[in-house]
Design an enzyme around this catalytic site. Structure first.
Site, PDB file in Angstrom:
ATOM      1  N   SER A 153       0.839  -1.203   0.000  1.00 31.45           N
ATOM      2  CA  SER A 153       0.000   0.000   0.000  1.00 31.45           C
ATOM      3  C   SER A 153       0.873   1.251   0.000  1.00 31.45           C
ATOM      4  O   SER A 153       1.600   1.520   0.955  1.00 31.45           O
ATOM      5  CB  SER A 153      -0.919   0.019   1.226  1.00 31.45           C
ATOM      6  N   HIS A 209      -1.056  -1.149  -4.304  1.00 33.04           N
ATOM      7  CA  HIS A 209      -2.372  -0.951  -3.696  1.00 33.04           C
ATOM      8  C   HIS A 209      -2.552   0.532  -3.381  1.00 33.04           C
ATOM      9  O   HIS A 209      -1.717   1.136  -2.702  1.00 33.04           O
ATOM     10  CB  HIS A 209      -2.437  -1.804  -2.421  1.00 33.04           C
ATOM     11  N   ASP A 244      -4.904   3.284  -1.688  1.00 31.17           N
ATOM     12  CA  ASP A 244      -5.993   3.481  -0.729  1.00 31.17           C
ATOM     13  C   ASP A 244      -6.601   4.863  -0.873  1.00 31.17           C
ATOM     14  O   ASP A 244      -6.046   5.858  -0.401  1.00 31.17           O
ATOM     15  CB  ASP A 244      -5.458   3.289   0.698  1.00 31.17           C
ATOM     16  N   MET A 287      -9.348   7.418   0.162  1.00 37.00           N
ATOM     17  CA  MET A 287     -10.274   7.674   1.294  1.00 37.00           C
ATOM     18  C   MET A 287     -10.837   9.079   1.190  1.00 37.00           C
ATOM     19  O   MET A 287     -10.113  10.024   0.872  1.00 37.00           O
ATOM     20  CB  MET A 287      -9.527   7.542   2.618  1.00 37.00           C
ATOM     21  N   HIS A 296      -8.299   0.699  -4.154  1.00 43.45           N
ATOM     22  CA  HIS A 296      -9.250   0.383  -3.081  1.00 43.45           C
ATOM     23  C   HIS A 296     -10.001   1.655  -2.706  1.00 43.45           C
ATOM     24  O   HIS A 296      -9.441   2.532  -2.036  1.00 43.45           O
ATOM     25  CB  HIS A 296      -8.447  -0.185  -1.888  1.00 43.45           C
ATOM     26  N   MET A 324     -12.349   3.684  -0.661  1.00 45.04           N
ATOM     27  CA  MET A 324     -13.066   3.782   0.619  1.00 45.04           C
ATOM     28  C   MET A 324     -13.820   5.102   0.590  1.00 45.04           C
ATOM     29  O   MET A 324     -13.459   6.069   1.270  1.00 45.04           O
ATOM     30  CB  MET A 324     -12.067   3.687   1.782  1.00 45.04           C
ATOM     31  N   MET A 378     -11.517  -6.806   4.738  1.00 42.70           N
ATOM     32  CA  MET A 378     -10.779  -5.904   5.630  1.00 42.70           C
ATOM     33  C   MET A 378     -10.500  -6.630   6.940  1.00 42.70           C
ATOM     34  O   MET A 378     -11.400  -7.195   7.554  1.00 42.70           O
ATOM     35  CB  MET A 378     -11.596  -4.633   5.927  1.00 42.70           C
ATOM     36  N   ASP A 409      -6.606  -7.171   3.891  1.00 43.64           N
ATOM     37  CA  ASP A 409      -6.016  -5.839   4.015  1.00 43.64           C
ATOM     38  C   ASP A 409      -6.112  -5.322   5.448  1.00 43.64           C
ATOM     39  O   ASP A 409      -7.206  -5.133   5.969  1.00 43.64           O
ATOM     40  CB  ASP A 409      -6.804  -4.908   3.062  1.00 43.64           C
ATOM     41  N   GLY A 410      -4.940  -5.095   6.048  1.00 44.80           N
ATOM     42  CA  GLY A 410      -4.904  -4.461   7.355  1.00 44.80           C
ATOM     43  C   GLY A 410      -4.182  -5.274   8.408  1.00 44.80           C
ATOM     44  O   GLY A 410      -4.569  -6.399   8.707  1.00 44.80           O
TER      45      GLY A 410
HETATM   46  C1  DX5 Z   1      -6.754   0.641   5.645  1.00 45.89           C
HETATM   47  C2  DX5 Z   1      -6.207   0.502   4.233  1.00 45.89           C
HETATM   48  C3  DX5 Z   1      -5.056  -0.443   4.174  1.00 45.89           C
HETATM   49  C4  DX5 Z   1      -3.913  -0.074   5.045  1.00 45.89           C
HETATM   50  C5  DX5 Z   1      -2.887  -1.160   5.082  1.00 45.89           C
HETATM   51  O1  DX5 Z   1      -7.867   1.423   5.652  1.00 45.89           O
HETATM   52  O2  DX5 Z   1      -7.193   0.029   3.359  1.00 45.89           O
HETATM   53  O3  DX5 Z   1      -4.673  -0.746   2.858  1.00 45.89           O
HETATM   54  O4  DX5 Z   1      -3.356   1.154   4.721  1.00 45.89           O
HETATM   55  O5  DX5 Z   1      -1.874  -0.766   5.913  1.00 45.89           O
HETATM   56  P1  DX5 Z   1      -1.251  -1.675   7.055  1.00 45.89           P
HETATM   57  O6  DX5 Z   1      -0.642  -2.840   6.374  1.00 45.89           O
HETATM   58  O7  DX5 Z   1      -0.258  -0.740   7.655  1.00 45.89           O
HETATM   59  O8  DX5 Z   1      -2.357  -2.086   7.996  1.00 45.89           O
HETATM   60 ZN    ZN Z   2      -6.567  -0.870   1.311  1.00 43.69          ZN
END
Ligand code: DX5
Ligand code: ZN
Length: 218
Positions: free
Chosen positions: A9, A34, A36, A38, A67, A69, A138, A176-177
């Site tokens: 990510s 990846h 993210d 948001m 991804h 969100m 998740m 993920d996470g």
């Molecule tokens: C969380 C994200 C993840 C996250 C992963 O909301 O979707 O992709 O950044 O990071 P780590 O591996 O640090 O949990």
């Molecule tokens: Zn993610």
């Protein structure tokens, strides 16, 4: 090629050095980047949008695993497709008409992923599972990197794998996470084949070596 794919990510990279991070990933065993996205509404945090995907696309041939969100993902699916996403994943919780958004992603010609928050039952996918390319489970509440892995996610992955096998389907199971080189084996054993990792990779002394460890190979 490894059976397990790793999707670092970019959120955990230093945003002033994204180019270096991309080149580091290209020289590693990473399979995807990846991204993210948001919006500060679906999740408490704001990260980046289409422009990041477009700029990454210029500098890498690694598949971009986007991804989303965000609320109302249907408003932005086409823009992310045009920006150069290869996989577009949105949250079932954010889509009032899940089937319609799946069709919209497929119409762009991109791979379609659907993500579920930790507590969301697998049932919501019952009737659409045969239409999607990937399910993103998740294993933290989305919003931030570097959170701790929620243990019940393993059971959820096992159940999803059972559904996949009993129906003879071939979709990817991404998690993920909170994944690191210590819990990754149990995650893969539970049926996950795409590993997302942010903090573990970017905070490692040797990020490329960490990527190899996450696919359980040297
Ligand atoms: C969380 C994200 C993840 C996250 C992963 O909301 O979707 O992709 O950044 O990071 P780590 O591996 O640090 O949990
Ligand atoms: Zn993610």
């Amino acid at each position: 090629m490894s059976m397990i794919k790793v999707a670092p990510s970019i959120l955990s990279a230093d945003f002033t050095k994204i180019y270096d991070a991309v080149k580091m990933l290209e020289a590693s065993r990473a399979d995807y980047i990846h991204c993210d996205v948001m919006d500060g509404v679906f999740v408490p945090n704001i990260t980046f949008g289409q422009k990041m995907v477009r700029d990454l696309r210029i500098h890498t041939s690694l598949p971009l695993d986007v991804h989303l969100m965000i609320v109302e993902p249907e408003r932005y699916v086409e823009e992310f497709a045009e920006a150069g996403a290869d996989i577009i994943t949105f949250h079932a919780e954010a889509a009032m008409h899940l089937d319609r958004v799946i069709q919209l992603v497929k119409k762009t010609g991109k791979k379609c992923g659907v993500s579920l928050n930790p507590h969301t039952p697998l049932d919501v996918l019952e009737y659409v599972l045969d239409q999607i390319d990937m399910v993103l489970l998740m294993s933290v509440n989305p919003g931030f990197g570097a959170q701790s892995f929620i243990p019940y996610s393993l059971k959820k992955a096992q159940e999803l794998k059972k559904m996949k096998e009993s129906r003879g389907l071939a979709f990817d199971i991404e998690m993920d996470g909170g994944i690191d080189d210590k819990n990754v084996r149990s995650i893969v054993e539970a049926g996950v084949n795409v590993i997302v990792s942010g903090n573990t990779i970017f905070k490692a002394k040797d990020p490329q070596d960490m990527i190899s460890r996450l696919i359980l190979e040297k």
